[in-house]
Design a protein around this motif. Structure first.
Motif, PDB file in Angstrom:
ATOM      1  N   ASP A 208       0.836  -1.202   0.000  1.00  0.00           N
ATOM      2  CA  ASP A 208       0.000   0.000   0.000  1.00  0.00           C
ATOM      3  C   ASP A 208       0.872   1.254   0.000  1.00  0.00           C
ATOM      4  O   ASP A 208       2.010   1.235   0.482  1.00  0.00           O
ATOM      5  CB  ASP A 208      -0.918  -0.001   1.224  1.00  0.00           C
ATOM      6  CG  ASP A 208      -1.863  -1.183   1.232  1.00  0.00           C
ATOM      7  OD1 ASP A 208      -2.128  -1.721   0.138  1.00  0.00           O
ATOM      8  OD2 ASP A 208      -2.326  -1.576   2.319  1.00  0.00           O
ATOM      9  N   GLY A 210       2.610   4.740   1.033  1.00  0.00           N
ATOM     10  CA  GLY A 210       3.078   5.173   2.336  1.00  0.00           C
ATOM     11  C   GLY A 210       2.353   6.413   2.834  1.00  0.00           C
ATOM     12  O   GLY A 210       1.538   7.014   2.131  1.00  0.00           O
ATOM     13  N   PRO A 211       2.657   6.845   4.057  1.00  0.00           N
ATOM     14  CA  PRO A 211       1.966   8.008   4.633  1.00  0.00           C
ATOM     15  C   PRO A 211       2.300   9.310   3.926  1.00  0.00           C
ATOM     16  O   PRO A 211       1.511  10.264   3.974  1.00  0.00           O
ATOM     17  CB  PRO A 211       2.453   8.022   6.088  1.00  0.00           C
ATOM     18  CG  PRO A 211       3.753   7.287   6.059  1.00  0.00           C
ATOM     19  CD  PRO A 211       3.626   6.258   4.984  1.00  0.00           C
ATOM     20  N   ASN A 212       3.465   9.376   3.263  1.00  0.00           N
ATOM     21  CA  ASN A 212       3.862  10.601   2.577  1.00  0.00           C
ATOM     22  C   ASN A 212       3.540  10.571   1.088  1.00  0.00           C
ATOM     23  O   ASN A 212       4.034  11.417   0.334  1.00  0.00           O
ATOM     24  CB  ASN A 212       5.364  10.842   2.771  1.00  0.00           C
ATOM     25  CG  ASN A 212       5.721  11.032   4.230  1.00  0.00           C
ATOM     26  OD1 ASN A 212       4.936  11.582   5.001  1.00  0.00           O
ATOM     27  ND2 ASN A 212       6.898  10.558   4.614  1.00  0.00           N
ATOM     28  N   GLU A 214       4.287   8.033  -1.042  1.00  0.00           N
ATOM     29  CA  GLU A 214       5.175   7.214  -1.866  1.00  0.00           C
ATOM     30  C   GLU A 214       4.464   5.924  -2.274  1.00  0.00           C
ATOM     31  O   GLU A 214       3.713   5.343  -1.504  1.00  0.00           O
ATOM     32  CB  GLU A 214       6.468   6.889  -1.115  1.00  0.00           C
ATOM     33  CG  GLU A 214       6.286   6.124   0.182  1.00  0.00           C
ATOM     34  CD  GLU A 214       6.098   7.031   1.371  1.00  0.00           C
ATOM     35  OE1 GLU A 214       6.187   6.537   2.514  1.00  0.00           O
ATOM     36  OE2 GLU A 214       5.849   8.244   1.157  1.00  0.00           O
ATOM     37  N   THR A 215       4.702   5.512  -3.505  1.00  0.00           N
ATOM     38  CA  THR A 215       4.077   4.307  -4.053  1.00  0.00           C
ATOM     39  C   THR A 215       5.151   3.270  -4.363  1.00  0.00           C
ATOM     40  O   THR A 215       6.333   3.605  -4.547  1.00  0.00           O
ATOM     41  CB  THR A 215       3.280   4.637  -5.329  1.00  0.00           C
ATOM     42  OG1 THR A 215       4.170   5.237  -6.294  1.00  0.00           O
ATOM     43  CG2 THR A 215       2.143   5.608  -5.025  1.00  0.00           C
ATOM     44  N   TYR A 216       4.729   2.023  -4.438  1.00  0.00           N
ATOM     45  CA  TYR A 216       5.641   0.907  -4.692  1.00  0.00           C
ATOM     46  C   TYR A 216       5.080   0.047  -5.823  1.00  0.00           C
ATOM     47  O   TYR A 216       4.902  -1.166  -5.678  1.00  0.00           O
ATOM     48  CB  TYR A 216       5.817   0.068  -3.423  1.00  0.00           C
ATOM     49  CG  TYR A 216       6.184   0.882  -2.198  1.00  0.00           C
ATOM     50  CD1 TYR A 216       7.486   1.246  -1.958  1.00  0.00           C
ATOM     51  CD2 TYR A 216       5.207   1.287  -1.290  1.00  0.00           C
ATOM     52  CE1 TYR A 216       7.835   1.999  -0.843  1.00  0.00           C
ATOM     53  CE2 TYR A 216       5.533   2.031  -0.172  1.00  0.00           C
ATOM     54  CZ  TYR A 216       6.847   2.389   0.051  1.00  0.00           C
ATOM     55  OH  TYR A 216       7.178   3.130   1.143  1.00  0.00           O
ATOM     56  N   ASN A 274       2.760  -4.617   4.185  1.00  0.00           N
ATOM     57  CA  ASN A 274       3.180  -3.246   4.475  1.00  0.00           C
ATOM     58  C   ASN A 274       4.363  -3.190   5.431  1.00  0.00           C
ATOM     59  O   ASN A 274       5.082  -2.180   5.471  1.00  0.00           O
ATOM     60  CB  ASN A 274       2.006  -2.458   5.059  1.00  0.00           C
ATOM     61  CG  ASN A 274       0.855  -2.325   4.088  1.00  0.00           C
ATOM     62  OD1 ASN A 274       1.055  -2.353   2.874  1.00  0.00           O
ATOM     63  ND2 ASN A 274      -0.351  -2.198   4.599  1.00  0.00           N
ATOM     64  N   LYS A 275       4.576  -4.241   6.191  1.00  0.00           N
ATOM     65  CA  LYS A 275       5.724  -4.276   7.096  1.00  0.00           C
ATOM     66  C   LYS A 275       7.003  -4.676   6.365  1.00  0.00           C
ATOM     67  O   LYS A 275       8.098  -4.208   6.699  1.00  0.00           O
ATOM     68  CB  LYS A 275       5.432  -5.257   8.243  1.00  0.00           C
ATOM     69  CG  LYS A 275       6.482  -5.269   9.340  1.00  0.00           C
ATOM     70  CD  LYS A 275       6.080  -6.235  10.440  1.00  0.00           C
ATOM     71  CE  LYS A 275       7.148  -6.300  11.537  1.00  0.00           C
ATOM     72  NZ  LYS A 275       6.779  -7.254  12.605  1.00  0.00           N
ATOM     73  N   GLN A 278       9.243  -2.030   4.769  1.00  0.00           N
ATOM     74  CA  GLN A 278      10.037  -1.205   5.678  1.00  0.00           C
ATOM     75  C   GLN A 278      11.371  -1.852   6.036  1.00  0.00           C
ATOM     76  O   GLN A 278      12.195  -1.217   6.697  1.00  0.00           O
ATOM     77  CB  GLN A 278       9.250  -0.928   6.955  1.00  0.00           C
ATOM     78  CG  GLN A 278       7.902  -0.256   6.713  1.00  0.00           C
ATOM     79  CD  GLN A 278       7.091  -0.106   7.983  1.00  0.00           C
ATOM     80  OE1 GLN A 278       7.596  -0.344   9.089  1.00  0.00           O
ATOM     81  NE2 GLN A 278       5.843   0.278   7.851  1.00  0.00           N
TER      82      GLN A 278
END
Length: 431
Positions: A208, A210-212, A214-216, A274-275, A278
């Protein structure tokens, strides 16, 4: 009966006539609040006095009885009382959350006794889905329900839509319900994993955003293991949860893995995916297709041996290692796993071995010598793959009399021709 007699004596006074005479009119029920049906054998009314049956003239009684039967609607006292209605009930006193809690969960006493441990968890349903409170076929607009309560600072009044507007609203609602019904009947066709009945190797798509922001989009997530784990608690007993191990990568050297745990499987997938993004690490690759050198390691009780292979060899490894290598971008490698095949230890061992490999340039700088490679297509001629950045050492690297390389007995037997086929001792029928 005494109340009925007293009511009969009051009739002349209430109706303003002499005793023994009545007007032929309809009497209201409020005139006789406690009157009952008169019995046949009772006292008679004559000139305002009471006397036993048969001792006086009974004509006034006959006329009174006929009048009560024809003009007065005398019934039992229970029907005179209005139906009791309470302005509140069980459903209006409690909030929606309290009502749902009573439906979905066991009571405190039941939880302490261990009830409802292994029962399937029921989910809360939206009973108003597809419904709008206040909507109907007539198209009325009720402020606070299907219309705003205030508009321009003025409290709205009850209104009604036109026929065309109501037809459009009903058509849109019908289309939305059909869309929901179609999505409910669609069978989700997921990609096949390692086998038809397991989650291993199934793709979960990119993580998914990110909070800012950013896409993956260039990353992919693959499931390595899905396990049901249980935890024994004092209050809820044997509590079940789902543990998911996933690996994520973009095929260009960036990859990572993580664990996700939740009560529901879908939530565990989302948490793990999502983990994992990171905990990315960069894996070095030789010419973007294989590893730099052979790797042999042991992680707990898992033994892993990885060998560098030429271009076009492919991936001849454990299925979990194949999935990890594709996420990293390694296309040619041989790997053998022995000992424990615990999926979590296997994944940790693979990432540890690939992260600790030494590149040709690092080896050249460390030894201060040229690093050469012998390839089959070039024969005995060496190919220089890396040179030291600093001064070149004049003396060559000393060779040990006894090599410190750990040999695998299976490889030794295979090299020396001592390894027998598993089918060597099988007796075949004569042909």
């Amino acid at each position: 009966m005494a109340a009925a007699v007293r009511a009969v004596r009051c009739l002349p006074t209430l109706c303003r006539v002499r005793a023994g005479h009545f007007w032929s009119r309809q009497l209201s029920l409020s005139t006789f609040p406690t009157a009952s049906v008169l019995a046949s054998k009772t006292t008679t009314v004559s000139n305002g006095a009471l006397s036993p049956w048969g001792t006086r003239d009974d004509r006034p009684f006959t006329s009174l009885s006929r009048l009560l039967q024809t003009q007065c609607c005398v019934s039992s006292p229970s029907s005179l009382l209005g139906q009791q209605r309470r302005p509140y009930s069980f459903f209006t006193k409690l909030t929606a959350d309290e009502l749902w809690k009573g439906v979905l969960a066991e009571s405190g006493a039941g939880a302490r006794k261990g009830r409802g441990k292994r029962s399937k968890k029921r989910r809360r349903k939206d009973l108003n889905r597809g419904q709008i409170i206040g909507e109907g076929h007539s198209g009325f607009l009720w402020p606070g329900l299907n219309a705003p309560l205030m508009k321009n600072g003025v409290v709205q009044t009850i209104a009604q839509r036109s026929k065309e507007e109501q037809e459009k609203v009903e058509a849109d609602m019908m289309q939305q319900r059909e869309e929901w019904d179609r999505k409910r009947k669609i069978k989700v066709k997921r990609e096949r994993g390692w086998s038809g009945n397991t989650w291993g190797g199934v793709s979960l798509g990119p993580p998914d955003p990110g909070p800012n922001g950013e896409t993956y989009e260039d990353f992919d997530t693959r499931i390595l293991e899905v396990r049901n784990v249980f935890n024994m608690t004092a209050r809820e007993g044997r509590k079940k949860s789902v543990r998911v191990l996933v690996a994520v990568g973009n095929g260009k050297g960036a990859a990572g893995f993580a664990l996700g745990r939740a009560t529901e499987r879908i939530d565990a997938f989302r948490k793990a995916k999502n983990k994992a993004i990171q905990y990315l690490r960069y894996i070095e690759r030789y010419e973007d297709h294989t590893i730099f050198h052979d790797i042999s390691l042991r992680f707990k009780r898992t033994h892993i041996k990885m060998k560098k292979q030429p271009r076009g060899y492919g991936l001849h490894c454990h299925r979990a290692i194949i999935t990890i290598c594709r996420l990293i971008g390694i296309r040619d490698m041989y790997a053998k796993v022995s000992g424990s095949v615990n999926m979590l230890n296997l994944t940790r061992g693979v990432f540890q071995g690939l992260s600790c490999q030494e590149t040709h340039q690092q080896l050249a700088d460390k030894k201060a010598l040229h690093v050469v490679e012998f390839r089959e297509e070039c024969g005995p001629l060496p190919i220089v793959v890396a040179s030291p950045r600093g001064a070149l050492r004049k003396d060559p690297e000393p060779e040990d009399e006894v090599s410190d390389i750990r040999l695998d007995w299976e490889d030794v037997k295979s090299t020396q021709g001592m390894k027998r086929s598993v089918w060597a001792g099988v007796k075949r029928a004569a042909t």
